[in-house]
Scaffold this motif. Structure first.
Motif, PDB file in Angstrom:
ATOM      1  N   SER A 135      29.440 -24.181  36.752  1.00  0.00           N
ATOM      2  CA  SER A 135      29.756 -23.790  35.377  1.00  0.00           C
ATOM      3  C   SER A 135      29.254 -22.380  35.130  1.00  0.00           C
ATOM      4  O   SER A 135      28.368 -21.900  35.829  1.00  0.00           O
ATOM      5  N   PRO A 146      27.664 -21.156  28.121  1.00  0.00           N
ATOM      6  CA  PRO A 146      28.921 -21.773  27.683  1.00  0.00           C
ATOM      7  C   PRO A 146      29.873 -20.686  27.181  1.00  0.00           C
ATOM      8  O   PRO A 146      29.415 -19.691  26.603  1.00  0.00           O
ATOM      9  N   PHE A 153      28.541 -31.924  29.280  1.00  0.00           N
ATOM     10  CA  PHE A 153      27.823 -33.036  29.911  1.00  0.00           C
ATOM     11  C   PHE A 153      27.064 -33.829  28.850  1.00  0.00           C
ATOM     12  O   PHE A 153      26.305 -33.253  28.073  1.00  0.00           O
ATOM     13  N   ASP A 205      18.657 -31.411  33.746  1.00  0.00           N
ATOM     14  CA  ASP A 205      19.430 -32.522  33.156  1.00  0.00           C
ATOM     15  C   ASP A 205      20.271 -33.205  34.231  1.00  0.00           C
ATOM     16  O   ASP A 205      20.349 -34.433  34.298  1.00  0.00           O
ATOM     17  N   ILE A 206      20.918 -32.400  35.067  1.00  0.00           N
ATOM     18  CA  ILE A 206      21.792 -32.946  36.110  1.00  0.00           C
ATOM     19  C   ILE A 206      20.966 -33.761  37.116  1.00  0.00           C
ATOM     20  O   ILE A 206      21.351 -34.859  37.512  1.00  0.00           O
ATOM     21  N   ARG A 247      25.172 -27.325  38.908  1.00  0.00           N
ATOM     22  CA  ARG A 247      24.967 -26.375  37.811  1.00  0.00           C
ATOM     23  C   ARG A 247      25.722 -25.069  38.057  1.00  0.00           C
ATOM     24  O   ARG A 247      26.268 -24.455  37.146  1.00  0.00           O
ATOM     25  N   HIS A 281      26.863 -34.370  24.017  1.00  0.00           N
ATOM     26  CA  HIS A 281      27.907 -33.357  24.156  1.00  0.00           C
ATOM     27  C   HIS A 281      29.140 -33.968  24.792  1.00  0.00           C
ATOM     28  O   HIS A 281      29.042 -34.848  25.639  1.00  0.00           O
ATOM     29  N   GLN A 307      32.359 -27.735  33.434  1.00  0.00           N
ATOM     30  CA  GLN A 307      32.183 -27.645  31.981  1.00  0.00           C
ATOM     31  C   GLN A 307      30.857 -28.288  31.591  1.00  0.00           C
ATOM     32  O   GLN A 307      30.809 -29.308  30.927  1.00  0.00           O
ATOM     33  N   ASN A 308      29.775 -27.656  32.016  1.00  0.00           N
ATOM     34  CA  ASN A 308      28.470 -28.285  31.809  1.00  0.00           C
ATOM     35  C   ASN A 308      28.090 -28.372  30.338  1.00  0.00           C
ATOM     36  O   ASN A 308      27.223 -29.150  29.977  1.00  0.00           O
ATOM     37  N   TRP A 309      28.746 -27.602  29.494  1.00  0.00           N
ATOM     38  CA  TRP A 309      28.442 -27.681  28.057  1.00  0.00           C
ATOM     39  C   TRP A 309      28.965 -28.981  27.460  1.00  0.00           C
ATOM     40  O   TRP A 309      28.664 -29.308  26.326  1.00  0.00           O
ATOM     41  N   GLY A 330      23.364 -29.805  30.170  1.00  0.00           N
ATOM     42  CA  GLY A 330      23.983 -29.109  31.296  1.00  0.00           C
ATOM     43  C   GLY A 330      23.048 -28.320  32.190  1.00  0.00           C
ATOM     44  O   GLY A 330      23.513 -27.617  33.090  1.00  0.00           O
ATOM     45  N   SER A 331      21.726 -28.431  32.001  1.00  0.00           N
ATOM     46  CA  SER A 331      20.815 -27.673  32.862  1.00  0.00           C
ATOM     47  C   SER A 331      20.682 -28.375  34.213  1.00  0.00           C
ATOM     48  O   SER A 331      21.020 -29.552  34.351  1.00  0.00           O
TER      49      SER A 331
END
Lengths: 510, 269
Positions: free
Chosen positions: A235, A239, A185, A193-194, A232, A81, A181-183, A189-190
């Protein structure tokens, strides 16, 4: 012996089949030899992965280790992404994806080294309560204490003091992620994930691994999870989704002219994605502004539009000149330019008159014979805005006395600009009169001067709509109440009658 | 241009027989006394059994100089990091070209590029090379390390540093040390001249590691001197590497326990 031969045959078959897939779908960006130098590579920031070094951002393994096959498969299937890398799950079969994965590994000798067999890290389970205030507060403490702000900024918009100096292993420019804007990453973006990225780092980029902090007991796993959960929380839960029509409600108070007027607090925010302008020369493939948030309000006689967007730099800023040079060196552009101190800019575009049918002017700043009406603001004259007519990307004629107000603030990696104007127009031939209850086409343009953007090198949107809500007549509120009361009354009457009948029968039985 | 430099070097290149004496650690002593402080000592040769007598072998020593004018090292703006800034009395500057008296050139990695018999293996010392992050600079700025020898990376600053190794023959890594007192050990698995180390939080922080399969290397000190010891008899090509001024090579023949001088000169642009 036979089985060994069979194995060799199988492996060979894999990579041969993989090569076919690779050359058809991957080589255009990643290059025939996997060096990340395909024909399209010079139009991308970040550039495509160079497979020859076997350095991968998205892994489940410790920093410096090779990725597992599952890691590679994830990037192939989901894409990355925020980059040009799409997901291939729908486009390639399971077999094709496996084959191409095997082939990609042949570009580096590291994968053949059996001593480097990748071992995934133990990530543990996400502690619960991650969205609660206390968890987020704990996470924020560690955000500060371990220095995330150095690159990602105090509020996480990627605007930290080191941000202008960042580059990847190959010297290409790279942005610290905008954590709002985690969408976008790269690795998802969860919170999980982070957390994984915090543990593994993003190899090849400036983002390090923080696993040593756990091993040396500077942080507990839960604390690092809290940090991930805090990031997290910056954001939105989901999204942003594009809604085509911006509703501008009527307000019974003074028009908010300042970007941080309290009236904006209750206004609905609409998000619109922006993309690089690649239609007209000089084209722009690396826009820094990925979208704008828009709020609109109007009074009986005026309208106010608030445009907010994340921008890591308050341009012009000399600290970013080296970044611009890196951008220019990485991208193949239509014309060579030396870096300069360009301002940040935003433009809002309307037709000159509200169209009656579906016909709208050319979205990309109109044309010589079909001008568009625009509001423009630039950061080097931030207390004002200019209205004018655009006749194509390279012609903008300001309207003197356009009656346009402009105010702006730059706040921790975000611009908030408010445009204000009277609904009525002194000259309806050049300046759009705003009317309630009509769908008014609107489009947006943005420039990040410190990313080398100016002129046609900009981020653009397509046409959307703005609608000024009409005042709601009193009957709209009264009629439903009357109808409800009538229904209730009738219902009670029916029940009362039924009860009467029942008690009458009961009386007779006795 | 290249040819011209080469011939200049050839002309300046001297081979002199000197007395053995206390030459062994000249380079290290020199760099310790310099501004870069605490340069990690080159590991004492820890030869495998085949090399048991190498400590008494030959020595190549010399001085590194440069011609021309050394470029000015840009000063470092540490205003974002008060804790680092407080460690300096005057504004610190980068260490791109560290010049000593009489055009001496420090921070040059000198190593035996070829001549060590193939198949000869050397055991890496277990003593780590220490890379200290102090005052938002790396100490040492240039160092040598053997394959599989531990590199101890430590943070003497109370703030976040990340340590990114940019390598091609070795696996790169990127780790973080947000706290003072943190130590992390890493090793390199393949010879590589050089592995670049950098901090992305502080873009001016750069260090260079020469990773070698043998102990025949040194880093020039503030006075430009270096010394490579313990060499068995043979003919060696030595290469001198500088981060800005490129490389220079020389050939030296060692017959016994003698010390030979190899002076190398770089051209500053």
């Amino acid at each position: 012996m036979i089985s060994a031969l069979l194995l060799i045959a199988l492996v060979t078959q894999d990579t041969t089949a993989g090569k076919v897939v690779y050359q058809k779908w991957c080589a255009g960006c990643h290059g025939d030899q996997g060096a990340g130098d395909g024909a399209a590579a010079k139009h991308m920031i970040p550039p495509p992965r160079d497979f020859t070094g076997a350095i991968y951002q998205i892994r489940s393994t410790a920093s410096g280790n090779l990725p597992t096959d599952a890691d590679l498969m994830r990037s192939i299937e989901e894409g990355l992404h925020g980059t040009a890398m799409p997901g291939w799950k729908e486009r390639l079969s399971d077999r094709e994806r496996r084959d191409v994965l095997a082939y990609i590994k042949t570009f580096s000798t590291f994968f053949a080294d059996t001593s480097l067999r990748p071992q995934p890290l133990e990530f543990g389970k996400e502690p619960s309560g991650g969205t609660g205030d206390e968890a987020v507060k704990v996470g924020r403490q560690f955000y500060d204490s371990i220095g995330c702000r150095k690159c990602h900024g105090d509020l996480g918009r990627g605007d930290g003091p080191s941000s202008p100096t960042l580059k990847d292993d190959a010297g290409h420019p790279i942005f610290a992620a905008d954590l709002h804007q985690n969408w976008l990453f790269n690795g998802g973006g969860s919170a999980a994930d982070i957390y994984h990225r915090l543990r593994t780092g993003l190899d090849g980029t400036p983002m390090p691994s923080f696993s040593d902090l756990l091993e040396q007991k500077y942080l507990t796993e839960t604390e690092l999870w809290r940090l991930a959960q805090y990031v997290r929380s910056l954001s939105p839960a989901e999204p942003p989704v594009v809604r085509d029509v911006i509703h501008a409600p009527l307000i019974e108070r003074a028009l908010p002219r300042a970007p941080d007027d309290s009236a904006w607090g209750s206004a609905d925010a609409y998000w619109f994605p922006l993309v690089g302008q690649v239609v007209r020369k000089s084209r722009w493939f690396a826009p820094a502004v990925t979208g704008v948030w828009v709020k609109a309000l109007h009074t009986a006689d005026s309208i106010a539009l608030q445009i907010s967007w994340d921008d890591r730099s308050e341009s012009p800023d000399t600290a970013w000149l080296d970044h611009v040079n890196r951008v220019m060196a990485t991208l193949e552009t239509d014309s060579v330019e030396t870096s300069s101190l360009w301002p940040d800019q935003i433009a809002v575009q309307f037709p000159v008159t509200i169209p009656t049918g579906m016909e709208r002017p050319y979205f990309l700043m109109g044309s010589a014979n079909g001008p568009v009406y625009q509001w423009r603001w630039a950061s080097n004259a931030r207390g004002s805005a200019v209205a004018g007519l655009a006749r194509g990307v390279d012609r903008f004629d300001p309207i003197s006395g356009g009656g346009l107000g402009g105010q702006a603030v730059y706040d921790h990696g975000q611009w908030r600009v408010v445009f204000t104007r009277a609904l009525a127009s002194p000259d309806t031939a050049t300046q759009l009169p705003f009317r309630t209850g009509r769908a008014i086409p609107v489009a947006f343009f943005a420039w990040d001067g410190s990313n080398g953007e100016h002129g046609t090198r900009m981020a653009i949107s397509t046409w959307y709509f703005l609608a000024l809500d009409e005042p709601v007549p009193a009957r709209v509120f009264i009629s439903p109440v009357l109808a409800m009361m009538l229904t209730l009354g009738l219902g009670m009457l029916v029940v009362w009658r039924a009860q009467q009948k029942t008690s009458f029968r009961k009386g007779r039985q006795q | 241009m290249k040819i011209r430099i080469f011939s200049t070097v050839g002309a300046l290149f001297l081979l002199t027989v000197c007395s053995k004496g206390d030459q062994r650690n000249t380079a290290n002593a020199a760099s310790r006394s310099g501004d870069t402080a605490a340069a990690a000592p080159a590991p004492a040769p820890a030869p495998a059994s085949a090399m048991a007598t190498s400590a008494a072998g030959g020595t190549i020593s010399g001085k590194i100089k440069f011609t021309g004018t050394a470029p000015r090292n840009p000063s470092i703006d540490m205003s974002e990091e008060a804790a680092c800034k407080a460690k300096y009395k005057t504004t610190p500057s980068e260490e791109n070209v560290v010049a000593g008296p009489a055009n001496a050139l420090a921070n040059v990695f000198v190593y035996v590029k070829s001549g060590v018999p193939a198949g000869q293996t050397f055991t890496a010392p277990t003593t780590p090379v220490v890379l200290d992050q102090d005052g938002c600079r790396y100490h040492p700025h240039v160092f040598g390390i053997m394959v599989n020898q531990p590199l101890e990376i430590k943070n003497s600053d109370p703030l976040l540093h990340n340590i990114k190794a940019v390598a091609k023959k070795n696996r790169p890594f990127n780790i973080s040390q947000p706290n003072a007192g943190m130590k992390t050990n890493r090793t390199f698995t393949a010879p590589e001249v050089m592995v670049n180390l950098e901090c992305n939080v502080h873009g001016w922080m750069k260090a260079y590691a020469g990773v070698r399969p043998d102990p025949f290397y040194a880093v020039s000190g503030q006075d430009g001197s270096f010394s490579i010891t313990g060499l068995p008899p043979g003919t060696y090509t030595i290469e001198a590497w500088h981060e800005k001024l490129g490389t220079q090579t020389a050939t030296v023949t060692i017959a016994g326990t003698e010390t030979k001088t190899a002076n190398l000169t770089f051209a500053a642009h």
